[in-house]
Design a protein around this motif. Sequence first.
Motif, PDB file in Angstrom:
ATOM      1  N   GLU A 262       0.826  -1.185   0.000  1.00  0.00           N
ATOM      2  CA  GLU A 262       0.000   0.000   0.000  1.00  0.00           C
ATOM      3  C   GLU A 262       0.870   1.249   0.000  1.00  0.00           C
ATOM      4  OE1 GLU A 262      -2.606  -0.168   3.295  1.00  0.00           O
ATOM      5  OE2 GLU A 262      -3.650  -1.986   2.631  1.00  0.00           O
ATOM      6  N   ASN A 263       0.348   2.294  -0.636  1.00  0.00           N
ATOM      7  CA  ASN A 263       1.044   3.581  -0.681  1.00  0.00           C
ATOM      8  C   ASN A 263       2.458   3.426  -1.224  1.00  0.00           C
ATOM      9  OD1 ASN A 263      -1.219   4.837   0.535  1.00  0.00           O
ATOM     10  ND2 ASN A 263      -0.466   4.240   2.561  1.00  0.00           N
ATOM     11  N   GLY A 264       2.624   2.636  -2.293  1.00  0.00           N
ATOM     12  CA  GLY A 264       3.938   2.462  -2.885  1.00  0.00           C
ATOM     13  C   GLY A 264       4.477   3.762  -3.430  1.00  0.00           C
ATOM     14  N   GLY A 265       5.795   3.971  -3.317  1.00  0.00           N
ATOM     15  CA  GLY A 265       6.425   5.184  -3.805  1.00  0.00           C
ATOM     16  C   GLY A 265       6.559   6.224  -2.718  1.00  0.00           C
ATOM     17  N   PRO A 266       7.529   7.111  -2.859  1.00  0.00           N
ATOM     18  CA  PRO A 266       7.773   8.112  -1.820  1.00  0.00           C
ATOM     19  C   PRO A 266       6.724   9.206  -1.774  1.00  0.00           C
ATOM     20  CG  PRO A 266       9.256   8.437  -3.673  1.00  0.00           C
ATOM     21  CD  PRO A 266       8.510   7.166  -3.953  1.00  0.00           C
ATOM     22  N   GLY A 267       5.959   9.393  -2.858  1.00  0.00           N
ATOM     23  CA  GLY A 267       4.959  10.444  -2.863  1.00  0.00           C
ATOM     24  C   GLY A 267       5.575  11.821  -3.029  1.00  0.00           C
ATOM     25  N   MET A 268       4.779  12.854  -2.773  1.00  0.00           N
ATOM     26  CA  MET A 268       5.226  14.241  -2.952  1.00  0.00           C
ATOM     27  C   MET A 268       6.257  14.601  -1.880  1.00  0.00           C
ATOM     28  SD  MET A 268       1.588  16.111  -3.794  1.00  0.00           S
ATOM     29  CE  MET A 268       0.939  15.667  -2.174  1.00  0.00           C
ATOM     30  N   ARG A 269       7.351  15.216  -2.331  1.00  0.00           N
ATOM     31  CA  ARG A 269       8.360  15.665  -1.379  1.00  0.00           C
ATOM     32  C   ARG A 269       9.402  16.549  -2.045  1.00  0.00           C
ATOM     33  NH1 ARG A 269      10.851  10.478   1.202  1.00  0.00           N
ATOM     34  NH2 ARG A 269       8.656   9.951   1.224  1.00  0.00           N
ATOM     35  N   TRP A 270      10.050  17.351  -1.222  1.00  0.00           N
ATOM     36  CA  TRP A 270      11.203  18.140  -1.638  1.00  0.00           C
ATOM     37  C   TRP A 270      12.257  18.064  -0.536  1.00  0.00           C
ATOM     38  CZ3 TRP A 270      12.426  21.831   1.882  1.00  0.00           C
ATOM     39  CH2 TRP A 270      11.400  22.349   2.672  1.00  0.00           C
ATOM     40  N   GLY A 271      13.487  18.436  -0.856  1.00  0.00           N
ATOM     41  CA  GLY A 271      14.572  18.382   0.126  1.00  0.00           C
ATOM     42  C   GLY A 271      15.012  16.980   0.448  1.00  0.00           C
ATOM     43  N   HIS A 272      14.657  16.007  -0.383  1.00  0.00           N
ATOM     44  CA  HIS A 272      15.025  14.613  -0.189  1.00  0.00           C
ATOM     45  C   HIS A 272      16.309  14.320  -0.973  1.00  0.00           C
ATOM     46  CE1 HIS A 272      12.680  15.131  -3.805  1.00  0.00           C
ATOM     47  NE2 HIS A 272      13.163  13.987  -4.280  1.00  0.00           N
ATOM     48  N   THR A 273      16.767  13.078  -0.916  1.00  0.00           N
ATOM     49  CA  THR A 273      17.910  12.639  -1.721  1.00  0.00           C
ATOM     50  C   THR A 273      17.550  11.327  -2.396  1.00  0.00           C
ATOM     51  OG1 THR A 273      18.855  11.539   0.240  1.00  0.00           O
ATOM     52  CG2 THR A 273      19.676  13.743  -0.296  1.00  0.00           C
ATOM     53  N   CYS A 274      18.154  11.081  -3.560  1.00  0.00           N
ATOM     54  CA  CYS A 274      18.017   9.779  -4.202  1.00  0.00           C
ATOM     55  C   CYS A 274      19.378   9.363  -4.731  1.00  0.00           C
ATOM     56  CB  CYS A 274      16.951   9.787  -5.294  1.00  0.00           C
ATOM     57  SG  CYS A 274      17.345  10.742  -6.761  1.00  0.00           S
ATOM     58  N   ASN A 275      19.743   8.116  -4.468  1.00  0.00           N
ATOM     59  CA  ASN A 275      21.055   7.587  -4.809  1.00  0.00           C
ATOM     60  C   ASN A 275      20.898   6.243  -5.494  1.00  0.00           C
ATOM     61  OD1 ASN A 275      21.299   9.296  -2.205  1.00  0.00           O
ATOM     62  ND2 ASN A 275      23.401   9.207  -2.942  1.00  0.00           N
ATOM     63  N   ALA A 276      21.561   6.094  -6.633  1.00  0.00           N
ATOM     64  CA  ALA A 276      21.532   4.832  -7.377  1.00  0.00           C
ATOM     65  C   ALA A 276      22.611   3.909  -6.851  1.00  0.00           C
ATOM     66  CB  ALA A 276      21.733   5.086  -8.871  1.00  0.00           C
ATOM     67  N   VAL A 277      22.272   2.643  -6.641  1.00  0.00           N
ATOM     68  CA  VAL A 277      23.224   1.623  -6.218  1.00  0.00           C
ATOM     69  C   VAL A 277      23.073   0.426  -7.133  1.00  0.00           C
ATOM     70  CG1 VAL A 277      23.196   2.400  -3.806  1.00  0.00           C
ATOM     71  CG2 VAL A 277      21.632   0.607  -4.541  1.00  0.00           C
ATOM     72  N   GLY A 278      24.050  -0.471  -7.053  1.00  0.00           N
ATOM     73  CA  GLY A 278      23.995  -1.675  -7.882  1.00  0.00           C
ATOM     74  C   GLY A 278      24.102  -1.373  -9.354  1.00  0.00           C
ATOM     75  N   GLY A 279      24.912  -0.367  -9.713  1.00  0.00           N
ATOM     76  CA  GLY A 279      25.080  -0.033 -11.122  1.00  0.00           C
ATOM     77  C   GLY A 279      23.828   0.531 -11.760  1.00  0.00           C
ATOM     78  N   GLY A 280      22.944   1.139 -10.953  1.00  0.00           N
ATOM     79  CA  GLY A 280      21.718   1.719 -11.470  1.00  0.00           C
ATOM     80  C   GLY A 280      20.507   0.815 -11.358  1.00  0.00           C
ATOM     81  N   LYS A 281      20.646  -0.334 -10.712  1.00  0.00           N
ATOM     82  CA  LYS A 281      19.516  -1.266 -10.608  1.00  0.00           C
ATOM     83  C   LYS A 281      18.482  -0.791  -9.599  1.00  0.00           C
ATOM     84  CE  LYS A 281      22.185  -5.379 -11.884  1.00  0.00           C
ATOM     85  NZ  LYS A 281      22.655  -6.716 -11.455  1.00  0.00           N
ATOM     86  N   ARG A 282      18.943  -0.097  -8.554  1.00  0.00           N
ATOM     87  CA  ARG A 282      18.020   0.366  -7.514  1.00  0.00           C
ATOM     88  C   ARG A 282      18.276   1.831  -7.222  1.00  0.00           C
ATOM     89  NH1 ARG A 282      19.725  -3.117  -2.842  1.00  0.00           N
ATOM     90  NH2 ARG A 282      21.639  -3.169  -4.072  1.00  0.00           N
ATOM     91  N   LEU A 283      17.201   2.530  -6.881  1.00  0.00           N
ATOM     92  CA  LEU A 283      17.274   3.946  -6.558  1.00  0.00           C
ATOM     93  C   LEU A 283      16.715   4.143  -5.155  1.00  0.00           C
ATOM     94  CD1 LEU A 283      18.053   6.670  -7.974  1.00  0.00           C
ATOM     95  CD2 LEU A 283      15.619   6.934  -8.462  1.00  0.00           C
ATOM     96  N   TYR A 284      17.572   4.575  -4.218  1.00  0.00           N
ATOM     97  CA  TYR A 284      17.181   4.764  -2.816  1.00  0.00           C
ATOM     98  C   TYR A 284      16.801   6.226  -2.581  1.00  0.00           C
ATOM     99  CZ  TYR A 284      18.430   0.177  -0.980  1.00  0.00           C
ATOM    100  OH  TYR A 284      18.455  -1.162  -0.687  1.00  0.00           O
ATOM    101  N   VAL A 285      15.581   6.438  -2.115  1.00  0.00           N
ATOM    102  CA  VAL A 285      15.085   7.778  -1.804  1.00  0.00           C
ATOM    103  C   VAL A 285      14.904   7.881  -0.299  1.00  0.00           C
ATOM    104  CG1 VAL A 285      13.203   9.417  -2.111  1.00  0.00           C
ATOM    105  CG2 VAL A 285      13.963   7.998  -4.036  1.00  0.00           C
ATOM    106  N   PHE A 286      15.504   8.906   0.295  1.00  0.00           N
ATOM    107  CA  PHE A 286      15.455   9.068   1.747  1.00  0.00           C
ATOM    108  C   PHE A 286      15.089  10.503   2.105  1.00  0.00           C
ATOM    109  CE2 PHE A 286      17.728  10.666   5.507  1.00  0.00           C
ATOM    110  CZ  PHE A 286      17.026   9.978   6.493  1.00  0.00           C
ATOM    111  N   GLY A 287      14.266  10.610   3.166  1.00  0.00           N
ATOM    112  CA  GLY A 287      13.990  11.890   3.793  1.00  0.00           C
ATOM    113  C   GLY A 287      13.187  12.845   2.940  1.00  0.00           C
ATOM    114  N   GLY A 288      13.204  14.118   3.344  1.00  0.00           N
ATOM    115  CA  GLY A 288      12.486  15.163   2.641  1.00  0.00           C
ATOM    116  C   GLY A 288      11.258  15.632   3.389  1.00  0.00           C
TER     117      GLY A 288
END
Length: 560
Positions: free
Chosen positions: A22-48
């Motif tokens: 349920e509620n998949g995805g980070p939704g609306m936000r600003w001031g967050h960060t996103c970092n690709a790992v695994g050669g671009g296979k996954r994108l980690y979004v934190f905070g905001g």
Amino acid sequence: MNVLSTTMRWEKVQHQQEPKVENGGPGMRWGHTCNAVGGGKRLYVFGGYGRDHGHTNQVHVYDTVGMFWNEPVMKGMPPCPRDSHSCTTLGAHLFVFGGTDGSRPLNDLYILDTSSNTWIFPTVRGDGPEPREGHSAAIIGRRLFIFGGCGKSGDEEIYYDDLYILNTETFVWKRVVPSGTPPTKRNSHTCSSWRNKIIVIGGEDAYDYYLSDVHVLDCDTLVWCKLNTTGQLLPPRGGHTTISFGKNLFVFGGFSDEQNLYDDVYMFDIENSTWAKIAAIGEGPSGRFSMAGDTLDPLMGGVLVFMGGCNKNLEPLDDMYYLYTGLSRENEHDERRGEKLSLRKQLKLKCREQLAGNPAYERNSFGVQREQDTTVYQPMPISSYMPSGRQTFYLNEYQKPLGKRTFQAKITKNLSNGYSIETIIDGKPLRGLLFSNKPSSIRMGAGDPIRKMEPVKNDGPNGLGAHNSSVETDKALQDQSDASRNKAEVPAAHAVSASATKDPAAELSKPQEQDPGQSEPMALDINMEIDASNHPSSSSAEIPNENASIVGGDQINPSN
């Protein structure tokens, strides 16, 4: 100069949430960060800031292959909710520093181990940065650089132009004062890494002016240099996003002192100090600031991702876009090949590229093997962590002696007087024998790594110590029979010195005799060290409770 004509194009990403989430995805936000790992296979979004009109410390992961979001269950003690922090990638680890919780700036450091989705709160020492937000961060080698940002003194804002370096191996902060022409005090700028340099672009200064200057720090000499840029210059702005791709930096969005939001893309060629405005086809993101982005290369070659941000009405956004640049990192590699390199340097470069293309072998070279987990993690020398709470790292107590390198050998056959082994060093195969010597031949000098390892307690999780990189090795070797200690005669020998790390717990276990009816070859992984300071033909290998020498038929120069 005219707008750069390219085949770059925008694409709005139509993703889906993970099934049964349920509620998949980070939704609306600003001031967050996103970092690709695994050669671009996954994108980690934190905070905001955004969802439910508040700050968050949630972690959302986007699978770029399956194109869906999920919110994994995180282990460990997470950071407090925040925005305007920095998040920097080092292997499979994300370094989160600072930001604001809405009422005060922060200066704490957390590490997210993406291989196990575990938060780590390390103990750091030294002269660290003051609490701040809107700063920038970049990693060069094993050093994390923090520059600038905005803090508070009472009710007044303080802008910074200071520079701090965190050694990610010892977790010691150090404030440095470089020479040259440093950037002025600022926040809402960006900082990117390229080779041994970090590049600071734009931002807002202490007098509410917006900037478009470019400063470069040589991280070897610690000298700042302000570049004289040419081309179609970047208009002054802050709150923009910069993504590094090869020798080019892509700048998108931001705001100016006229309160105008940008929806443009500029590309900066670091080598030539040249700006160019990009005219990408397709419908791109609307004007915004405080968005996040990264590159998905090499999985998606030359593709950059931008997501979220804040619009002119100060409303958070939740859309995500791909920018297909049509560029490749191969250009940089081709330029390096074009240099006049000696054959030895060309060979070393080729070996590094081959190892980079074979991550499976690189993972198994050294690291920490966790119980009931066959994967060995080694992006950084964090050899253990606690499920929650503060973790203390004593990583500076033991360093491998100079001139020694770790490699892994596989025992392919159990002989009457030793073992037949195979390994790969610098991309070159080595086959030989590991055979027994008399116990009296064991020599342990003051600089022997086994002697240094003896005081180290084996008290990490799953019974692994902080520096123990071959617990399974010693146990497997001691479980083998001690059938013969006679020295075998093997022709055409090129000897390689090696030593397995000693495990104190392994000495307490009684060796079991091997079934004499066993006829299949053994396949055991053992970690060893090449002693490059000794002559290859005059050294012997040392392992716990049993001396051995490795004899092979391939010429190897461990120093290369």
